[in-house]
Each structure stands twice: as structure tokens, then as C-alpha cells.
Design a protein around this motif. Structure first.
Motif, PDB file in Angstrom:
ATOM      1  N   VAL A 268       0.836  -1.207   0.000  1.00  0.00           N
ATOM      2  CA  VAL A 268       0.000   0.000   0.000  1.00  0.00           C
ATOM      3  C   VAL A 268       0.871   1.257   0.000  1.00  0.00           C
ATOM      4  N   SER A 269       1.930   1.233   0.815  1.00  0.00           N
ATOM      5  CA  SER A 269       2.834   2.379   0.895  1.00  0.00           C
ATOM      6  C   SER A 269       3.502   2.655  -0.443  1.00  0.00           C
ATOM      7  N   LYS A 270       3.937   1.609  -1.128  1.00  0.00           N
ATOM      8  CA  LYS A 270       4.592   1.780  -2.423  1.00  0.00           C
ATOM      9  C   LYS A 270       3.609   2.197  -3.506  1.00  0.00           C
ATOM     10  N   ALA A 271       2.377   1.695  -3.422  1.00  0.00           N
ATOM     11  CA  ALA A 271       1.380   2.013  -4.438  1.00  0.00           C
ATOM     12  C   ALA A 271       0.891   3.453  -4.328  1.00  0.00           C
ATOM     13  N   GLY A 272       0.836   3.985  -3.111  1.00  0.00           N
ATOM     14  CA  GLY A 272       0.366   5.358  -2.913  1.00  0.00           C
ATOM     15  C   GLY A 272      -1.050   5.548  -3.424  1.00  0.00           C
ATOM     16  N   ASP A 273      -1.282   6.683  -4.091  1.00  0.00           N
ATOM     17  CA  ASP A 273      -2.617   6.981  -4.617  1.00  0.00           C
ATOM     18  C   ASP A 273      -3.047   5.989  -5.693  1.00  0.00           C
ATOM     19  N   GLY A 274      -2.099   5.297  -6.291  1.00  0.00           N
ATOM     20  CA  GLY A 274      -2.420   4.318  -7.330  1.00  0.00           C
ATOM     21  C   GLY A 274      -3.197   3.128  -6.821  1.00  0.00           C
ATOM     22  N   ALA A 275      -3.264   2.961  -5.489  1.00  0.00           N
ATOM     23  CA  ALA A 275      -4.025   1.849  -4.925  1.00  0.00           C
ATOM     24  C   ALA A 275      -5.533   2.033  -5.090  1.00  0.00           C
ATOM     25  N   ARG A 276      -5.968   3.279  -5.312  1.00  0.00           N
ATOM     26  CA  ARG A 276      -7.400   3.535  -5.456  1.00  0.00           C
ATOM     27  C   ARG A 276      -7.924   2.879  -6.730  1.00  0.00           C
ATOM     28  N   GLY A 277      -8.875   1.986  -6.563  1.00  0.00           N
ATOM     29  CA  GLY A 277      -9.457   1.279  -7.700  1.00  0.00           C
ATOM     30  C   GLY A 277      -8.587   0.163  -8.243  1.00  0.00           C
ATOM     31  N   ALA A 278      -7.523  -0.182  -7.536  1.00  0.00           N
ATOM     32  CA  ALA A 278      -6.570  -1.185  -8.011  1.00  0.00           C
ATOM     33  C   ALA A 278      -7.003  -2.600  -7.645  1.00  0.00           C
ATOM     34  N   SER A 279      -6.232  -3.549  -8.139  1.00  0.00           N
ATOM     35  CA  SER A 279      -6.424  -4.968  -7.832  1.00  0.00           C
ATOM     36  C   SER A 279      -5.207  -5.477  -7.068  1.00  0.00           C
ATOM     37  N   ALA A 280      -5.409  -6.518  -6.263  1.00  0.00           N
ATOM     38  CA  ALA A 280      -4.303  -7.031  -5.453  1.00  0.00           C
ATOM     39  C   ALA A 280      -4.335  -8.546  -5.383  1.00  0.00           C
ATOM     40  N   ALA A 281      -3.180  -9.128  -5.084  1.00  0.00           N
ATOM     41  CA  ALA A 281      -3.051 -10.570  -4.924  1.00  0.00           C
ATOM     42  C   ALA A 281      -2.249 -10.878  -3.671  1.00  0.00           C
ATOM     43  N   SER A 282      -2.581 -11.995  -3.060  1.00  0.00           N
ATOM     44  CA  SER A 282      -1.844 -12.518  -1.908  1.00  0.00           C
ATOM     45  C   SER A 282      -1.379 -13.928  -2.250  1.00  0.00           C
ATOM     46  N   ASP A 283      -0.102 -14.254  -1.978  1.00  0.00           N
ATOM     47  CA  ASP A 283       0.415 -15.559  -2.392  1.00  0.00           C
ATOM     48  C   ASP A 283      -0.133 -16.710  -1.565  1.00  0.00           C
ATOM     49  N   ALA A 284      -0.698 -16.413  -0.403  1.00  0.00           N
ATOM     50  CA  ALA A 284      -1.328 -17.441   0.433  1.00  0.00           C
ATOM     51  C   ALA A 284      -2.574 -16.832   1.077  1.00  0.00           C
ATOM     52  N   PHE A 285      -3.328 -17.659   1.811  1.00  0.00           N
ATOM     53  CA  PHE A 285      -4.589 -17.165   2.379  1.00  0.00           C
ATOM     54  C   PHE A 285      -4.354 -16.085   3.427  1.00  0.00           C
ATOM     55  N   PHE A 286      -5.360 -15.268   3.624  1.00  0.00           N
ATOM     56  CA  PHE A 286      -5.337 -14.276   4.693  1.00  0.00           C
ATOM     57  C   PHE A 286      -5.727 -14.972   5.990  1.00  0.00           C
ATOM     58  N   PRO A 287      -4.836 -14.996   6.994  1.00  0.00           N
ATOM     59  CA  PRO A 287      -5.177 -15.677   8.251  1.00  0.00           C
ATOM     60  C   PRO A 287      -6.149 -14.864   9.104  1.00  0.00           C
ATOM     61  N   PHE A 288      -6.157 -13.550   8.883  1.00  0.00           N
ATOM     62  CA  PHE A 288      -7.041 -12.634   9.620  1.00  0.00           C
ATOM     63  C   PHE A 288      -7.536 -11.566   8.642  1.00  0.00           C
ATOM     64  N   PRO A 289      -8.594 -10.851   8.995  1.00  0.00           N
ATOM     65  CA  PRO A 289      -9.107  -9.812   8.095  1.00  0.00           C
ATOM     66  C   PRO A 289      -8.194  -8.595   7.955  1.00  0.00           C
ATOM     67  N   ASP A 290      -7.183  -8.442   8.811  1.00  0.00           N
ATOM     68  CA  ASP A 290      -6.412  -7.195   8.830  1.00  0.00           C
ATOM     69  C   ASP A 290      -5.707  -6.888   7.508  1.00  0.00           C
ATOM     70  N   GLY A 291      -5.204  -7.907   6.825  1.00  0.00           N
ATOM     71  CA  GLY A 291      -4.548  -7.674   5.543  1.00  0.00           C
ATOM     72  C   GLY A 291      -5.520  -7.147   4.502  1.00  0.00           C
ATOM     73  N   LEU A 292      -6.695  -7.759   4.465  1.00  0.00           N
ATOM     74  CA  LEU A 292      -7.739  -7.319   3.540  1.00  0.00           C
ATOM     75  C   LEU A 292      -8.200  -5.905   3.887  1.00  0.00           C
ATOM     76  N   GLU A 293      -8.338  -5.636   5.164  1.00  0.00           N
ATOM     77  CA  GLU A 293      -8.767  -4.304   5.615  1.00  0.00           C
ATOM     78  C   GLU A 293      -7.728  -3.228   5.251  1.00  0.00           C
ATOM     79  N   THR A 294      -6.453  -3.580   5.338  1.00  0.00           N
ATOM     80  CA  THR A 294      -5.387  -2.645   4.963  1.00  0.00           C
ATOM     81  C   THR A 294      -5.485  -2.282   3.486  1.00  0.00           C
ATOM     82  N   LEU A 295      -5.734  -3.277   2.650  1.00  0.00           N
ATOM     83  CA  LEU A 295      -5.873  -3.029   1.221  1.00  0.00           C
ATOM     84  C   LEU A 295      -7.115  -2.189   0.922  1.00  0.00           C
ATOM     85  N   ALA A 296      -8.218  -2.532   1.572  1.00  0.00           N
ATOM     86  CA  ALA A 296      -9.472  -1.802   1.344  1.00  0.00           C
ATOM     87  C   ALA A 296      -9.351  -0.344   1.769  1.00  0.00           C
TER      88      ALA A 296
END
Length: 303
Positions: free
Chosen positions: A235-263
Motif C-alpha cells: 500500500v505504501s509503495k502504491a500510494g494513490d495508485g491503490a485507489r481502484g486497483a487490484s491485489a493478490a496474496s500468495d497465500a490465504f489471509f489468516p485474519f481480516p487485517d490484511g484485507l482491511e489494509t488493502l481496502a
């Protein structure tokens, strides 16, 4: 296995290094046409960049790798645009990196590359003679490597202290096998970015989170011991470009926090493997956050 050749040094200058092959490798006929002699890490990183480049399956594509991980990836309508967009993903990390080019490096592309901060190595299928002259004149220490297209990976071998680990290749699954578990089917642009993010993520050190927008990997969080830190870095590297972007995770999210950070950064679509005991909770979080969320059938850890 037989020796292809000695290398300048190993992973560090005090270590010796050499390249070996079974006689069927693209590295048997690798042609070094400029710059100083290669080291162990030059070959290691070039191989990582070259493998990802051909995983993209795109005519005009560019991958920039630093310490075995991508720091810039782009697909565009021209090779010049692809390189420029890949460099702009993370200009700071691109310095001293490995640049992989799909096809030939021509005169105009060489001029653009020569005006950017130095790359340690440029690998391509071919180099125009004028491009070689430009790069050898303006970037004398940059290594130029002509290499055939990457072949499908074979059995993978890794040394231990006094033994070896052997495994089969990590092929990247097709998006047709994914399952939509939250939100509506995305448009073609979003889906293309999800596929790009997924391919880059599969070739990035775990834990990995990759954010893509406009066919560029603009935020890459690599090699963290927990997934939410990888998400924060991406998110830090993407900056404003994260708005409306798509993302991938190489393994499952163990908790919602990763998804919440992206959102929270504005990412609207995510692809990740299933398999967590909290899958139901993660899907509910995606629905609550209004995110498109795909589950895949494969994990892509990389160490």
C-alpha cells in the motif's frame, strides 16, 4: 551436471561462484555482449526476472528485479512504454536492478534506459547493434545478456548444509479456475490487473502482497514474516495508485487485517488462496468492505 563457466564471485565477493547445467539449459548458450563479467547474483536475479517475464505472456512487457524480487512490472502497447512504466513502479529500488525485456532492445529503448539510473544487467532475446553501442558507451559497467526464451521449469534443486531438497515446478494456475466468493464479476480491465498481480505475486518472496493498476505492479510487499506487514508495504509503495486497483496474496489471509489494509487504501478487488480456518470470516470482511474477492485453488509460497 557440467560447468558452463566460472562467475566473477559468489553471493558475496569472498565466495567463489560458477554456473552448472545438465546440457539442456538456455544458459548453455547465453551470450554476454557488454559490461563487466557476471556474478552469482547477476545470474540468479536475471533468471528470476526472465522467468516472470515469460509468465506474463505479453508481447510488450518489462520486469525489473532487485534481490530476486520484482520491483517493477508493466505490460504496455510498446516496449519503450513498458520499460518506462515498469521503472516508475519503484524508481528507488530499480537502481542497480536487473531489467528483463520481452523481445529486442532497440535504439530508442536503449536511449531511454541509458538516461535512467544504472541497471546492473539488461537481459533480452536480442540487442540491436546501435543499442549495444549506446549502452556500452553510456553504461559501461551494465552487463548485457542475450538469452533464449525461458523454458517451462523442470525439477527444482536446493542445497542444504549436507543434503539437497528436490521439488516439482510451481506452475501458475489459470484465472478460469478461480472462484468468486464476494462481489460481482469484475470488468476486463480489473480482471487483467488481478491476473497480473497474481503472476507477479507467485514469483515474489513470501509473504507477498502485490497491487496492480493499469497493467503495472505498482505496490509489491515482499518477504515479510506476517501478511499484514506485506500489505502495508504494498500500500505504501502504491500510494494513490491503490485507489481502484487490484491485489493478490500468495497465500490465504489468516485474519481480516490484511484485507482491511488493502481496502482502506482503495483496492477494490483481491485474489488469494483459500484454506484458512477463518475463510468464512475473511469472506464476510470482503463483503462488508464491498470488495471483489476471488479464491484460488493454489498457494504460491516462494522462499
Amino acid at each position: 551436471m557440467s560447468k558452463v563457466g566460472d562467475l566473477r564471485y559468489g553471493e558475496n565477493p569472498h565466495q567463489s561462484g560458477a554456473l552448472y547445467s545438465d546440457g539442456t539449459s538456455i544458459w548453455d548458450k547465453a551470450e554476454w555482449i557488454g559490461g563487466i563479467s557476471p556474478s552469482y547474483l547477476n545470474v540468479f536475479d536475471a533468471d528470476a526476472a526472465w522467468r516472470l517475464l515469460w509468465d506474463l505472456e505479453a508481447e510488450n512487457s518489462c520486469v525489473i528485479v532487485k534481490h530476486a524480487n520484482p520491483c517493477g512490472v508493466a505490460v504496455a502497447s510498446t516496449m519503450e512504454e513498458a520499460y518506462t512504466r515498469a521503472f516508475e513502479c519503484d524508481p528507488l529500488s530499480a537502481f542497480g536492478g536487473i531489467v528483463a525485456i520481452a523481445g529486442e532492445v532497440g535504439e530508442s529503448l536503449a536511449e531511454i534506459i541509458s538516461q535512467k539510473p544504472k541497471a546492473d544487467l539488461i537481459v533480452a532475446e536480442a540487442f540491436d547493434p546501435l543499442a549495444v553501442e549506446i549502452l556500452n558507451t553510456k553504461r559501461k559497467s551494465t552487463r548485457l545478456l542475450k538469452l533464449a526464451r525461458a523454458k517451462p521449469a523442470k525439477t527444482q534443486l536446493r542445497s542444504l548444509v549436507d543434503a539437497y531438497l528436490v521439488q516439482g515446478p510451481d506452475g501458475i494456475d489459470d484465472s478460469s479456475t478461480w472462484t468468486l466468493v464476494s462481489g460481482d464479476l469484475p470488468d476486463q480491465e480489473c480482471m487483467r490487473d488481478l491476473v497480473l498481480a497474481w503472476k507477479v505475486c507467485a514469483r515474489t518472496s513470501s509473504n507477498a502482497i502485490v497491487i496492480a493498476n493499469g497493467q503495472r505492479a505498482i505496490g509489491i510487499g515482499a518477504g515479510q514474516q506476517n501478511r499484514v506487514d506485506s500489505a502495508r508495504i504494498a500500500v505504501s509503495k502504491a500510494g494513490d495508485g491503490a485507489r481502484g486497483a487490484s491485489a493478490a496474496s500468495d497465500a490465504f489471509f489468516p485474519f481480516p487485517d490484511g484485507l482491511e489494509t488493502l481496502a482502506a487504501a482503495g483496492v477494490r478487488a483481491v485474489v488469494a488462496p483459500s484454506g484458512s480456518i477463518k475463510d468464512k470470516e475473511i469472506i464476510e470482511a470482503a463483503e462488508r468492505l464491498g470488495m471483489i474477492f476471488f479464491h484460488t485453488g493454489q498457494r504460491h509460497f516462494r522462499h
